[in-house]
Design an enzyme around this catalytic site. Structure first.
Site, short mmCIF file in Angstrom:
data_model
loop_
_atom_site.label_atom_id
_atom_site.label_comp_id
_atom_site.label_asym_id
_atom_site.label_seq_id
_atom_site.Cartn_x
_atom_site.Cartn_y
_atom_site.Cartn_z
N GLN A 179 30.02 48.43 43.97
CA GLN A 179 29.51 49.46 44.88
C GLN A 179 28.49 48.86 45.84
OE1 GLN A 179 28.07 52.63 42.37
NE2 GLN A 179 30.12 53.32 41.86
N ASP A 329 34.05 50.33 33.16
CA ASP A 329 34.29 51.76 32.94
C ASP A 329 35.13 52.04 31.70
OD1 ASP A 329 32.84 52.36 35.20
OD2 ASP A 329 34.59 52.37 36.52
N LYS A 356 25.08 54.52 34.14
CA LYS A 356 26.25 55.26 34.63
C LYS A 356 25.92 56.76 34.62
CE LYS A 356 28.66 51.63 35.42
NZ LYS A 356 28.84 51.22 36.80
C1 S3P Z 1 33.00 51.26 41.21
C2 S3P Z 1 32.26 50.24 40.72
C3 S3P Z 1 31.61 50.29 39.39
C4 S3P Z 1 32.24 51.34 38.50
C5 S3P Z 1 32.39 52.64 39.22
C6 S3P Z 1 33.29 52.48 40.43
C7 S3P Z 1 33.58 51.13 42.56
O1 S3P Z 1 30.25 50.62 39.56
O2 S3P Z 1 31.47 51.51 37.34
O3 S3P Z 1 32.96 53.61 38.36
O4 S3P Z 1 34.49 51.91 42.91
O5 S3P Z 1 33.13 50.25 43.29
P1 S3P Z 1 29.14 49.48 39.87
O6 S3P Z 1 29.46 48.92 41.18
O7 S3P Z 1 27.84 50.22 39.87
O8 S3P Z 1 29.27 48.52 38.75
#
Ligand code: S3P
Length: 447
Positions: A179, A329, A356
C-alpha cells in the site's frame, strides 16, 4: 457473488467415513487488491476501461465511491464495471469516505497528493485506528501538503491533502507494504522527475503490473522500482480480474484439513507476491496441483490458473520473515492449518498483523486457544514469533469472536468446521468487507 459450478461429470460421492467433506468446483470473485488498482488506474488513463469479474464488496465500493466523488464517470452492472477515465478530477465538495478500506485510503492519498487536490478523507471505526504516517511521511518528502490526526508520533485518519506540485524521490520502504509502495508510485505519476522505491522484502506488485499495462514507464531492477512520469496512460480496454487468492485461502485450508475432500478453484490469481500461502502449504505436504491459463483475456496482466486441492496430512514448517508479505492476509487461516499439522510450526516476524483491521495476532490466538490449540507467542516487535504445536484433529468447538475483522471471522469458521463439537461466533457482519458470498460458496462445497 462468486459463481458455483457443479462438477462436470455429474454428482460425485462426498461421504467419506460417514463424514461430509467439501467437494466441487468454484470460481471466485476478482481479487480485491487488483480491483482497487483497476479502478484507480482506469480513472487516471484515457479511454474506457471495462473491468470484468469485479468483486462487489464494501472495500471495492469505497474506492469506486471516492472516484465518483472526484467526478469520474463509472457505471456498474453486477460484476462488470466501466470506467471512463482521463478526464481529470474535480475537487470534492464534501469529505471523502474510505470506509474501513486501508487500500482505498492509502492509494487514494497518493493520487490526491499527486494531483494536488484539496480533500479531507475520513474513515470508518476500524480504519480510523490504523497508522497513516507510513504513507504521509514519504508523500511529504515528495512535497505534498498533507496533515492528519496525530496521536504521539503516529498519524490517523481523517487525512487532509492540499494543492501543490510534487517531485520524485528515492525511498527505501521502512515497512514491507504494497500500500505504501503503491501510494508513492501513484503520486510519482504526477511528480517532476523519476520516483524510485526500494523494498527489502518483495511485496505484491499489482500496481507495477497495472501501470505497465496502461503504458506507464515503470521498470523493476532488483529490489528497486523506477517510475518515470510523463507518459500518457491509455486504457488497454478490457481487464479481467482473476479470482481472489485471499478468499481462496479459506477453501484451500478447509479442503486440506478435512480428509477425503477435493476441490477445484478456477481462474485464480497466482501472482508470486500473493501465492505464499500455496508455497508454504505445499512445503507442509499439501496436495495442491496447478494448471496455469495463458492467452486470450488472461494474458498480459497477472498470472492466473486453476488449482486442485485434496485433503492432506500436513507437517509443521517455519515461515520466515522474508515470506510474510506474500501471505500476510492469509496468515489467520494459515494458523488454523498449522493447528491441524503434525509438529511445531513457527511464524516469524508477522508484526504487521497487529495493525490490520484488528490486531490479528491477538484475535487468532484468542480464538484458537479457546478451541484448545497449543499456540503461544515468543519475543516482541519484528522479532515476535507465533508458535503452534499442531495436534492433528485437536480443535474443539467454543464460543468465538470475530473482533469486527472479516479475515478472523472466516478463518475461525473454517476452524469450527473441522473441529469437534459446536461453536458460536459472535458477529459475521464484517465478512461483507471482502467476501459477502463466503457462506454461499462454503455451503455449495457441502452439497
Ligand atoms: C494490500 C496490501 C497489504 C494487505 C492488504 C492489501 C494492497 O497491506 O494486507 O490487505 O492491496 O496493497 P500492507 O501494504 O499494509 O501490507
Amino acid at each position: 457473488m462468486s459463481r458455483v459450478r457443479k462438477g462436470s461429470n455429474g454428482p460425485r460421492p462426498f461421504l467419506v467415513k460417514d463424514k461430509i467433506v467439501p467437494h466441487g468446483r468454484i470460481i471466485l470473485d476478482g481479487d480485491k487488491s487488483i480491483a482497487h488498482r483497476a479502478l484507480i488506474i482506469g480513472a487516471l488513463s484515457f479511454g474506457k476501461t471495462t473491468i470484468h469479474n469485479f468483486p462487489v464488496h464494501d472495500d471495492s465500493l469505497a474506492t469506486l465511491g471516492i472516484l465518483e466523488s472526484l467526478g469520474v464517470k463509472i457505471t456498474r452492472c453486477d460484476k462488470r464495471v466501466l470506467v471512463f477515465g482521463g478526464k481529470g478530477f474535480k475537487g470534492p465538495k464534501k469529505a471523502l469516505f474510505a470506509g474501513d478500506s486501508g487500500t482505498t485510503l492509502r492509494l487514494m492519498l497518493g493520487v490526491l497528493a499527486g494531483a494536488g487536490i484539496k480533500a479531507r478523507v475520513c474513515a470508518g471505526k476500524y480504519l480510523s485506528a490504523r497508522p497513516m504516517a507510513r504513507v504521509n511521511v514519504p508523500l511529504r518528502l515528495m512535497g505534498a501538503k498533507i496533515s492528519a490526526r496525530k496521536v504521539g508520533k503516529e498519524e490517523y485518519p481523517p487525512v487532509v491533502t492540499g494543492a501543490g506540485r510534487l517531485k520524485g524521490i528515492t525511498y527505501r520502504l521502512p515497512v514491507a507494504s504494497a500500500q505504501v509502495k503503491s501510494a508513492i508510485l501513484l503520486a510519482g505519476l504526477f511528480a517532476e522527475g523519476a520516483t524510485r522505491v526500494i523494498e527489502d522484502r518483495f511485496t505484491r506488485d499489482h500496481t507495477e503490473r497495472m501501470l505497465k499495462h496502461f503504458g506507464a514507464d515503470i521498470v523493476t531492477r532488483g529490489n528497486t522500482i523506477i517510475l518515470r512520469p510523463g507518459r500518457v496512460l491509455n486504457s488497454p480496454g478490457d481487464i479481467y480480474i482473476p479470482g481472489d487468492i485471499s478468499s481462496a485461502a479459506f477453501f484451500i485450508v478447509l479442503a486440506l484439513i478435512m480428509p477425503g475432500s477435493r476441490i477445484v478453484i478456477e481462474r485464480l490469481g497466482l501472482n508470486p507476491g500473493r501465492a505464499g500461502i500455496i508455497k508454504v502449504l505445499k512445503r507442509m505436504g499439501a496436495r495442491i496441483r496447478f494448471e496455469f491459463l495463458k492467452g486470450g483475456k488472461y494474458s498480459g496482466l497477472e498470472p492466473i490458473g486453476n488449482i486442485t486441492v485434496s485433503g492432506s496430512k500436513l507437517k509443521a514448517t517455519v515461515v520466515e520473515r522474508s515470506e510474510i508479505p506474500s501471505l500476510i492476509d492469509e496468515l489467520p487461516v494459515f494458523m488454523v492449518a498449522a493447528c491441524f499439522a503434525q509438529g511445531r510450526t513457527v511464524i516469524k516476524g508477522a508484526d504487521e498483523l497487529r495493525v490490520k483491521e484488528t490486531d490479528r495476532i491477538n484475535s487468532m490466538v484468542t480464538n484458537l486457544k479457546a478451541m484448545g490449540a497449543d499456540i503461544r507467542l515468543a519475543g516482541s516487535g519484528s522479532r515476535e514469533n507465533i508458535i503452534i504445536n499442531g495436534k492433528g484433529r485437536g480443535l474443539t468447538g467454543a464460543s468465538l469472536k470475530s473482533f469486527g475483522d472479516h479475515r478472523t471471522a472466516m478463518s475461525v469458521i473454517i476452524a469450527t468446521l473441522a473441529a469437534k463439537g459446536l461453536s458460536r461466533l459472535d458477529d459475521i457482519g464484517c465478512i461483507s468487507k471482502s467476501f459477502p458470498g463466503f457462506l454461499t460458496v462454503l455451503k455449495s462445497l457441502f452439497r
